[in-house]
Design a protein around this motif. Structure first.
Motif, PDB file in Angstrom:
ATOM      1  N   UNK A 294       0.756  -1.170   0.144  1.00 58.30           N
ATOM      2  CA  UNK A 294       0.168  -0.003  -0.073  1.00 58.30           C
ATOM      3  C   UNK A 294       0.829   1.335   0.102  1.00 58.30           C
ATOM      4  N   UNK A 295       0.779   2.140  -1.136  1.00 53.81           N
ATOM      5  CA  UNK A 295       1.592   3.423  -1.145  1.00 53.81           C
ATOM      6  C   UNK A 295       0.796   4.362  -1.213  1.00 53.81           C
ATOM      7  N   UNK A 296       0.885   5.428  -0.402  1.00 52.59           N
ATOM      8  CA  UNK A 296       0.280   6.782  -0.069  1.00 52.59           C
ATOM      9  C   UNK A 296       1.172   7.793  -0.684  1.00 52.59           C
ATOM     10  N   UNK A 297       0.814   8.382  -1.876  1.00 51.24           N
ATOM     11  CA  UNK A 297       1.558   9.516  -2.105  1.00 51.24           C
ATOM     12  C   UNK A 297       2.710   8.811  -3.108  1.00 51.24           C
ATOM     13  N   UNK A 329       3.138  -7.236   5.006  1.00 57.70           N
ATOM     14  CA  UNK A 329       2.759  -6.010   4.458  1.00 57.70           C
ATOM     15  C   UNK A 329       3.642  -4.952   4.236  1.00 57.70           C
ATOM     16  N   UNK A 331       3.813  -0.854   3.708  1.00 66.28           N
ATOM     17  CA  UNK A 331       3.015   0.311   3.613  1.00 66.28           C
ATOM     18  C   UNK A 331       4.105   1.689   3.536  1.00 66.28           C
ATOM     19  N   UNK A 344       5.816  -4.968   7.650  1.00 72.00           N
ATOM     20  CA  UNK A 344       5.241  -5.682   8.896  1.00 72.00           C
ATOM     21  C   UNK A 344       4.686  -7.277   8.716  1.00 72.00           C
ATOM     22  N   UNK A 346       2.928 -10.738  10.673  1.00 72.22           N
ATOM     23  CA  UNK A 346       2.221 -11.305  11.831  1.00 72.22           C
ATOM     24  C   UNK A 346       2.953 -12.612  12.531  1.00 72.22           C
TER      25      UNK A 346
ATOM     26  N   UNK B 127      -6.441  -2.794   3.873  1.00 72.83           N
ATOM     27  CA  UNK B 127      -5.233  -2.115   4.030  1.00 72.83           C
ATOM     28  C   UNK B 127      -5.236  -1.236   2.631  1.00 72.83           C
ATOM     29  N   UNK B 128      -5.409  -1.569   1.487  1.00 72.00           N
ATOM     30  CA  UNK B 128      -5.632  -0.901   0.277  1.00 72.00           C
ATOM     31  C   UNK B 128      -6.385   0.237   0.285  1.00 72.00           C
ATOM     32  N   UNK B 131      -5.134   3.098   2.383  1.00 77.18           N
ATOM     33  CA  UNK B 131      -4.164   3.699   1.876  1.00 77.18           C
ATOM     34  C   UNK B 131      -4.893   4.515   0.834  1.00 77.18           C
ATOM     35  N   UNK B 134      -6.178   7.812   2.929  1.00 74.61           N
ATOM     36  CA  UNK B 134      -5.075   8.537   3.110  1.00 74.61           C
ATOM     37  C   UNK B 134      -4.706   9.419   2.033  1.00 74.61           C
ATOM     38  N   UNK B 135      -4.616   8.892   0.832  1.00 75.50           N
ATOM     39  CA  UNK B 135      -4.118   9.401  -0.425  1.00 75.50           C
ATOM     40  C   UNK B 135      -5.204  10.570  -0.895  1.00 75.50           C
ATOM     41  N   UNK B 161      -3.519   4.593   9.086  1.00 79.58           N
ATOM     42  CA  UNK B 161      -2.194   4.422   8.801  1.00 79.58           C
ATOM     43  C   UNK B 161      -1.751   2.922   9.333  1.00 79.58           C
ATOM     44  N   UNK B 164      -3.576   0.384   6.910  1.00 82.05           N
ATOM     45  CA  UNK B 164      -2.805   0.450   5.754  1.00 82.05           C
ATOM     46  C   UNK B 164      -1.560  -0.521   5.839  1.00 82.05           C
ATOM     47  N   UNK B 165      -0.958  -0.447   7.225  1.00 80.79           N
ATOM     48  CA  UNK B 165       0.221  -1.272   7.472  1.00 80.79           C
ATOM     49  C   UNK B 165      -0.082  -2.708   7.645  1.00 80.79           C
ATOM     50  N   UNK B 166      -1.538  -3.185   7.542  1.00 77.79           N
ATOM     51  CA  UNK B 166      -1.598  -4.530   7.550  1.00 77.79           C
ATOM     52  C   UNK B 166      -2.270  -5.142   9.020  1.00 77.79           C
ATOM     53  N   UNK B 167      -2.314  -4.327   9.945  1.00 75.75           N
ATOM     54  CA  UNK B 167      -2.774  -4.810  11.428  1.00 75.75           C
ATOM     55  C   UNK B 167      -4.268  -5.025  11.370  1.00 75.75           C
ATOM     56  N   UNK B 171      -5.542  -5.298  16.750  1.00 78.86           N
ATOM     57  CA  UNK B 171      -3.880  -4.893  17.015  1.00 78.86           C
ATOM     58  C   UNK B 171      -3.705  -3.277  16.864  1.00 78.86           C
ATOM     59  N   UNK B 174      -4.864  -1.948  20.288  1.00 79.35           N
ATOM     60  CA  UNK B 174      -3.720  -2.328  21.172  1.00 79.35           C
ATOM     61  C   UNK B 174      -2.565  -1.281  21.019  1.00 79.35           C
ATOM     62  N   UNK B 175      -2.204  -1.122  19.986  1.00 79.53           N
ATOM     63  CA  UNK B 175      -1.044  -0.199  19.452  1.00 79.53           C
ATOM     64  C   UNK B 175      -1.431   1.119  19.899  1.00 79.53           C
TER      65      UNK B 175
END
Lengths: 398, 212
Positions: A294-297, A329, A331, A344, A346, B127-128, B131, B134-135, B161, B164-167, B171, B174-175
């Motif tokens: 996943x890429x933003x920008x 993942x 990002x 990341x 798991x 996640x996508x 993303x 956010x974009x 975010x 998007x990181x796949x959590x 999770x 928790x984060x």
């Protein structure tokens, strides 16, 4: 049969025009003047060159052809139907007789520019028509059209020669023009009429050939690409029993095809987004683990960003190889001040201090790469909790 | 979880059958459809809890299905499921009223979770999709007509975010040391903004990103 009931109630004149209109049609495309000759030719099923020649010849009969053409244009409807099939010999004979009948009729009416002019003009017009008739003369895709076209060339050439001869005979009385110039001009005109169609058809064929070649090149290239990629992958998928491997193959192929369809034409990597996708794809193929990106920008790729991608690639490979996670993942976020990438998983995670020499080298190499470019790498992991690698690269003076 | 009735809409027979097999163990599947008209009629007749709908279909696509059904049955919940993950497709489905968007490469377990979440009235952000959002809401903040709708809060950004990181939501919670319910609230509020925002950058962004 409702046309019959209709014609009964209509006045005679209108009915006649209606009848005439079944033949007098104007063509929509491929016109010379108003498309009348072409339309009539389509209706009669004969090549349009002859109809045009007939109109030219009739025009020499005191301009009768021109008047007929104007009247025809006025009453004609625009036709768009397919040309009729070619007429049989009897019908062709009838058409020729109608033509000569009209000529003689106009001659009788003294609508005539003089025998030598009209008849040599008629010979030239039909000779030219025979030569210029494009329907099958040079159409090599129609083998049946080749043999008759030879005789037609000969016939056309003979008609032209006869026309030119009678024409030059008729103007030889005007000796003052200079016989040499006249002869040269007539010869040149003859050559043009004889070889003109050949040259134009040659040019047309060459253009067509080039278009065909470009199209076939594209098709060949596409076929080659699909063969190297999709077909190979499908073959591989059929041969493998491991569902995980199947998924990886399918995903890599999907990514590749998507890139090929929508990406840059030569597949060069232009930005961070594309190079990360490519990196993920190669990790997937090598290690059989799906990698979500996943890429933003986005930013264009330069030396520093390339180092960032390389570091992310090592982190991804590491995760795919050692974490045991079902997927990895990636990002990336490009902000005004910095570009940041998180890798990341798991998976099973590890205690940073306890990792073996071989993996330590990789960790060092990720850290080292980022430091050299003025960025930093941060690795957090706990047994059972997965691993996260965070790479940050300040944008600097880009 | 037998109180969730499913309806599947996809013009690819093979895929439809696959999803049906995967999900039929957990949810009663009360109908399937292969085109837009069948889908609208079928959903109105069977009134399912959740509709899994494909994006690209002849006759207007998933967007047409969602819009038409929501007119008469506003309580129907839609989860968009597609092989296409181009941003403008995602945004169009969400703005039409889908409560989530997942790609067809999703695992069966994740898909079942997503169905449950949508049935509960929550939003499902892959996640996508996170993303993309956010974009779309990123970039310089130009004067916005409605700050409430046209901007994301810093907390919402953080949540996106992490997704998007796949959590997973758990999770993420928790984060950020918050409850899962709070994460869900944030995501739902982002979904609402995505659906209602008049932020013109959203449209422009989607068209800028047009990749075909």
């Amino acid at each position: 049969m409702d046309t019959e009931t209709r014609t009964e109630v209509e006045p005679d004149a209108a009915r006649m025009i209606d009848r005439v209109r079944t033949i007098v049609v104007r063509r929509r495309d491929d016109r010379v003047i108003m498309g009348l000759a072409g339309g009539i030719a389509d209706r009669l099923g004969i090549p349009d060159a002859y109809v045009r020649a007939a109109f030219i010849s009739l025009s020499l009969a005191g301009g009768a052809g021109a008047v007929l053409y104007l009247v025809g244009t006025a009453i004609a409807i625009e036709g768009d139907e397919e040309p009729n099939p070619a007429p049989q010999g009897r019908q062709v004979l009838a058409l020729i007789l109608i033509f000569f009948g009209l000529m003689v009729f106009f001659r009788g009416l003294r609508l005539w520019f003089g025998d030598s002019w009209v008849w040599s003009g008629t010979l030239l017009a039909f000779g030219g028509a025979a030569m210029w008739d494009r329907t099958s003369l040079f159409d090599s895709s129609d083998p049946a059209g080749i043999a008759p076209s030879r005789t037609r060339i000969v016939a056309g050439a003979l008609l032209l020669l006869a026309g030119l001869a009678s024409f030059s005979g008729s103007i030889s009385s005007i000796e003052s023009l200079g016989p040499a110039i006249t002869a040269a001009a007539l010869t040149a005109a003859g050559f043009m009429i004889i070889f003109g169609p050949w040259v134009t058809s040659l040019v047309r064929d060459l253009n067509q050939e080039r278009r065909d070649r470009i199209r076939s090149d594209e098709r060949t290239e596409m076929a080659a690409h699909l063969h190297d990629s999709v077909l190979q992958t499908l073959a591989l998928i059929q041969r493998t029993d491991d569902p995980k491997r199947m998924i990886t193959l399918a995903r890599a192929q999907e990514r590749d095809l998507r890139n090929w369809l929508y990406g840059t034409e030569d597949g060069t990597l232009v930005g961070l987004r594309q190079s990360l996708e490519a990196m993920a794809s190669s990790v997937e193929v090598t290690h059989n683990v799906p990698v979500d990106v996943v890429v933003v920008g986005d930013i264009p790729l330069n030396e520093r960003n390339a180092a960032l991608v390389a570091a992310a690639g090592e982190a991804t490979t590491n995760a795919a190889k050692h974490s045991g996670a079902p997927k990895v993942s990636v990002f990336a976020e490009v902000r005004d001040d910095a570009a940041e990438i998180f890798v990341t998983d798991q998976g099973k995670g590890f205690v940073l201090d306890s990792i073996g020499e071989d993996r330590h080298g990789i960790v060092d190499s990720i850290m080292g790469r980022m430091k050299r470019q003025g960025g930093e790498a941060e690795i957090s992991s706990e047994p059972g909790e997965g691993t996260e690698v965070r790479l940050t690269l300040p944008r600097g003076n880009q | 979880m037998t109180d969730i009735n499913l309806f599947l809409v996809d013009d690819h027979k093979l895929f439809l059958t696959g999803v049906e097999t995967e999900l039929s163990e957990q949810f009663p599947i009360i109908g399937t459809a292969g085109d837009v008209d069948d889908a609208i009629a079928g959903i109105r007749r069977t009134e399912p809890t959740v509709v899994l709908v494909d994006v690209h279909m002849p006759g207007g696509g998933g967007v047409a299905v969602i819009k038409n059904v929501l007119e008469t049955h506003p309580d129907t919940r839609f989860l968009a499921l597609s092989v296409s993950d181009s941003p403008e497709d995602v945004i169009a489905m969400i703005r039409a009223g889908a409560r989530g968007y997942v790609t067809k490469s999703i695992s069966p377990t994740e898909l079942a979770d997503a169905v449950k979440r949508v049935a509960d009235g929550d939003a499902v952000f892959s996640p996508r999709l996170a993303g993309f959002v956010l974009d779309a809401f990123g970039g310089a903040i130009s004067p916005v007509s409605d700050p409430e709708l046209d901007q994301l809060t810093p907390r919402e950004r953080e949540v996106l975010r992490l997704i998007a990181r796949g959590l997973a939501y758990k999770q993420v919670a928790r984060k950020l040391s918050i409850s899962i319910k709070t994460v869900e609230t944030h995501v739902s509020s982002v979904l609402r903004k995505l659906q209602l925002s008049s932020r013109h950058e959203l449209a422009r962004w989607a068209s800028d990103r047009r990749i075909v």
